[in-house]
Design a protein around this motif. Structure first.
Motif, PDB file in Angstrom:
ATOM      1  N   GLY A  69      -4.544   4.893   6.134  1.00  0.00           N
ATOM      2  CA  GLY A  69      -4.087   3.918   5.141  1.00  0.00           C
ATOM      3  C   GLY A  69      -2.757   4.236   4.478  1.00  0.00           C
ATOM      4  N   LYS A  70      -1.949   5.133   5.072  1.00  0.00           N
ATOM      5  CA  LYS A  70      -0.634   5.453   4.484  1.00  0.00           C
ATOM      6  C   LYS A  70       0.221   4.191   4.351  1.00  0.00           C
ATOM      7  CE  LYS A  70       0.128   8.257   7.927  1.00  0.00           C
ATOM      8  NZ  LYS A  70      -1.242   8.412   8.374  1.00  0.00           N
ATOM      9  N   THR A  71       0.301   3.446   5.473  1.00  0.00           N
ATOM     10  CA  THR A  71       1.174   2.273   5.465  1.00  0.00           C
ATOM     11  C   THR A  71       0.601   1.196   4.558  1.00  0.00           C
ATOM     12  OG1 THR A  71       1.871   2.833   7.701  1.00  0.00           O
ATOM     13  CG2 THR A  71       2.353   0.606   6.943  1.00  0.00           C
ATOM     14  N   LYS A  72      -0.710   1.013   4.617  1.00  0.00           N
ATOM     15  CA  LYS A  72      -1.343   0.019   3.738  1.00  0.00           C
ATOM     16  C   LYS A  72      -1.020   0.318   2.283  1.00  0.00           C
ATOM     17  CE  LYS A  72      -3.456  -2.939   4.447  1.00  0.00           C
ATOM     18  NZ  LYS A  72      -2.935  -4.315   4.435  1.00  0.00           N
ATOM     19  N   LEU A  77       9.692   6.316   7.520  1.00  0.00           N
ATOM     20  CA  LEU A  77      10.006   7.510   8.318  1.00  0.00           C
ATOM     21  C   LEU A  77       9.120   7.627   9.545  1.00  0.00           C
ATOM     22  CD1 LEU A  77      10.591  10.550   5.925  1.00  0.00           C
ATOM     23  CD2 LEU A  77      12.268   9.190   7.164  1.00  0.00           C
ATOM     24  N   ASP A  78       8.337   6.582   9.824  1.00  0.00           N
ATOM     25  CA  ASP A  78       7.400   6.660  10.951  1.00  0.00           C
ATOM     26  C   ASP A  78       7.967   5.909  12.164  1.00  0.00           C
ATOM     27  OD1 ASP A  78       5.310   6.710  12.692  1.00  0.00           O
ATOM     28  OD2 ASP A  78       3.848   5.778  11.340  1.00  0.00           O
ATOM     29  N   PRO A  79       8.148   6.616  13.301  1.00  0.00           N
ATOM     30  CA  PRO A  79       8.678   5.927  14.495  1.00  0.00           C
ATOM     31  C   PRO A  79       7.820   4.734  14.940  1.00  0.00           C
ATOM     32  CG  PRO A  79       8.665   8.321  14.828  1.00  0.00           C
ATOM     33  CD  PRO A  79       7.954   8.057  13.521  1.00  0.00           C
ATOM     34  N   GLN A  80       6.580   4.629  14.453  1.00  0.00           N
ATOM     35  CA  GLN A  80       5.777   3.442  14.785  1.00  0.00           C
ATOM     36  C   GLN A  80       6.332   2.180  14.118  1.00  0.00           C
ATOM     37  OE1 GLN A  80       1.224   4.340  15.098  1.00  0.00           O
ATOM     38  NE2 GLN A  80       1.953   5.468  13.327  1.00  0.00           N
ATOM     39  N   CYS A  81       7.130   2.345  13.072  1.00  0.00           N
ATOM     40  CA  CYS A  81       7.823   1.228  12.392  1.00  0.00           C
ATOM     41  C   CYS A  81       6.892   0.220  11.707  1.00  0.00           C
ATOM     42  CB  CYS A  81       8.732   0.462  13.359  1.00  0.00           C
ATOM     43  SG  CYS A  81       9.951   1.453  14.222  1.00  0.00           S
ATOM     44  N   ASN A  82       5.656   0.578  11.393  1.00  0.00           N
ATOM     45  CA  ASN A  82       4.739  -0.412  10.810  1.00  0.00           C
ATOM     46  C   ASN A  82       5.177  -0.900   9.429  1.00  0.00           C
ATOM     47  OD1 ASN A  82       3.182  -0.116  13.062  1.00  0.00           O
ATOM     48  ND2 ASN A  82       1.736   1.299  12.132  1.00  0.00           N
ATOM     49  N   PHE A  83       5.646   0.018   8.600  1.00  0.00           N
ATOM     50  CA  PHE A  83       6.070  -0.362   7.238  1.00  0.00           C
ATOM     51  C   PHE A  83       7.273  -1.316   7.334  1.00  0.00           C
ATOM     52  CE2 PHE A  83       7.843   1.501   2.990  1.00  0.00           C
ATOM     53  CZ  PHE A  83       7.152   0.580   2.234  1.00  0.00           C
ATOM     54  N   ILE A  87       8.067   5.922   0.207  1.00  0.00           N
ATOM     55  CA  ILE A  87       8.339   6.454   1.552  1.00  0.00           C
ATOM     56  C   ILE A  87       7.043   6.484   2.355  1.00  0.00           C
ATOM     57  CG2 ILE A  87       9.240   8.392   2.889  1.00  0.00           C
ATOM     58  CD1 ILE A  87      10.741   9.305   0.352  1.00  0.00           C
ATOM     59  N   ASP A  88       7.056   5.809   3.498  1.00  0.00           N
ATOM     60  CA  ASP A  88       5.909   5.854   4.408  1.00  0.00           C
ATOM     61  C   ASP A  88       6.195   6.907   5.483  1.00  0.00           C
ATOM     62  OD1 ASP A  88       3.394   5.021   5.309  1.00  0.00           O
ATOM     63  OD2 ASP A  88       4.287   3.687   6.796  1.00  0.00           O
ATOM     64  N   THR A  89       5.190   7.696   5.818  1.00  0.00           N
ATOM     65  CA  THR A  89       5.402   8.850   6.705  1.00  0.00           C
ATOM     66  C   THR A  89       4.558   8.730   7.978  1.00  0.00           C
ATOM     67  OG1 THR A  89       3.659  10.040   5.540  1.00  0.00           O
ATOM     68  CG2 THR A  89       5.917  10.410   4.788  1.00  0.00           C
TER      69      THR A  89
HETATM   70 MG   LIG Z   1       1.290   4.112   9.140  1.00  0.00          MG
END
Ligand SMILES: [Mg+2]
Ligand SMILES: Nc1ncnc2c1ncn2[C@@H]1O[C@H](COP(=O)(O)OP(=O)(O)OP(=O)(O)O)[C@@H](O)[C@H]1O
Length: 293
Positions: free
Chosen positions: A16-19, A41-47, A154-156
């Motif tokens: 739930g970091k991005t949430k 900062l997450d290469p998944q780019c969800n945020f 900041i999302d990680t």
């Molecule tokens: Mg995330």
């Protein structure tokens, strides 16, 4: 008021970091009217994808990159050495960062770039402190950043790697979301260890506050209740468990869909259960962060 740099982190994926990053950005900017910057900062780019229409990155097999910036003018001499895309990953390569406006008037985003963030982490052990760990703190301490925003979220990525360490070094406040399940709870210990290491490096006038551990995706089952009760009684952790939590609700996943309407939890009627619990969580975090001075 000094700028608050809030980091949402766990080394376990999907807790739930991005949430939580999204909820805090929406709450602080839409509900409280504060000026905010999101950093992904997450290469998944969800945020980033929550606020921008990200594009396929031709330099990365599965990754995404930011769209062309609305201020980019290919005919303007100032923009002649720029490809029109900006990402927070630029800080690791000596590039300027141009945040993007979002549908929330007082919230901007410095998006991720999958390939660049992966490249940033691929430095040698000797170089990592200088080239990665330090860079985000330098960015958040820029006068133009401190003067423009009240807060940064900041999302990680789900790891304790160099990008997460750079977020800890930049942070004034730390949030740890977790599920009440075995591997997630193990993950809390990893984060607490990182937090303590970072506290140890800081001077007294520049602390990193642990705002709290947020129980997320709670269901009415014994497993969750047992982990919750166990954690509450664990010295060194119990006092950090927030008094509010988020239940497992389909609506939290539904609002992530790009075409979702309403667009955020805070646009649901005041009587909606998910809105009420989100407001309780975010308000508690807001109170803890902004009354801390
Ligand atoms: Mg995330
Ligand atoms: N309380 C909740 N109820 C239902 N779904 C949730 C809840 N919280 C998060 N989700 C959903 O669970 C998924 C994982 O959440 P999220 O992306 O925030 O985790 P994460 O920690 O950022 O994951 P990652 O480590 O991959 O970055 C998402 O699809 C999100 O919409």
């Amino acid at each position: 008021m000094s700028i608050k740099v809030i980091v949402s982190a766990t080394n376990k994926g999907g807790d739930g970091k991005t949430k939580l990053s999204i909820l805090m950005a929406e709450y602080l900017s839409s509900v409280k009217g504060l000026k905010g910057l999101g950093i992904d900062l997450d290469p998944q780019c969800n945020f980033s994808s929550r606020f921008l229409e990200m594009e396929i990155d031709s330099f990365s097999k599965h990754g995404k990159t930011s769209p062309i910036h609305p201020d980019y003018d290919p005919n303007h001499p100032d923009d002649k050495d720029w490809d029109g895309r900006s990402s927070i990953a630029g800080i690791f390569f000596g590039e300027s960062v141009f945040p993007y406006p979002t549908h929330i008037p007082t919230f901007e985003i410095a998006p991720a770039s999958a390939s660049k963030l992966v490249d940033a982490e691929a430095v040698t052990k000797q170089e990592v402190a200088e080239k990665v760990h330090k860079q985000l703190k330098l960015f958040v301490n820029l006068d133009e950043v401190k003067e423009t925003y009240d807060y940064i979220v900041i999302d990680t990525p789900p790891a304790k790697g160099p990008l997460t360490i750079s977020a800890f070094k930049a942070a004034t406040h730390l949030l740890i979301p977790t599920q009440m399940e075995q591997y997630s709870v193990h993950g809390i210990y990893g984060m607490l260890q990182l937090w303590k290491q970072e506290m140890y490096c800081r001077s007294q006038d520049d602390p990193i506050h642990l705002v709290g551990v947020l129980p997320n995706m709670i269901r009415n089952i014994n497993l969750h209740k047992d982990f919750y009760d166990g954690l509450k009684q664990t010295p060194g952790i119990g006092e950090y468990i927030l008094p509010y939590s988020l239940k497992q609700r389909a609506v939290y996943a539904e609002v992530d869909v790009e075409s979702a309407s309403p667009r955020t939890i805070f646009d649901y009627p005041g009587t909606h259960e998910a809105r009420k619990e989100s407001e309780a969580v975010c308000n508690e975090i807001y109170r803890r962060i902004f009354n801390h001075e």
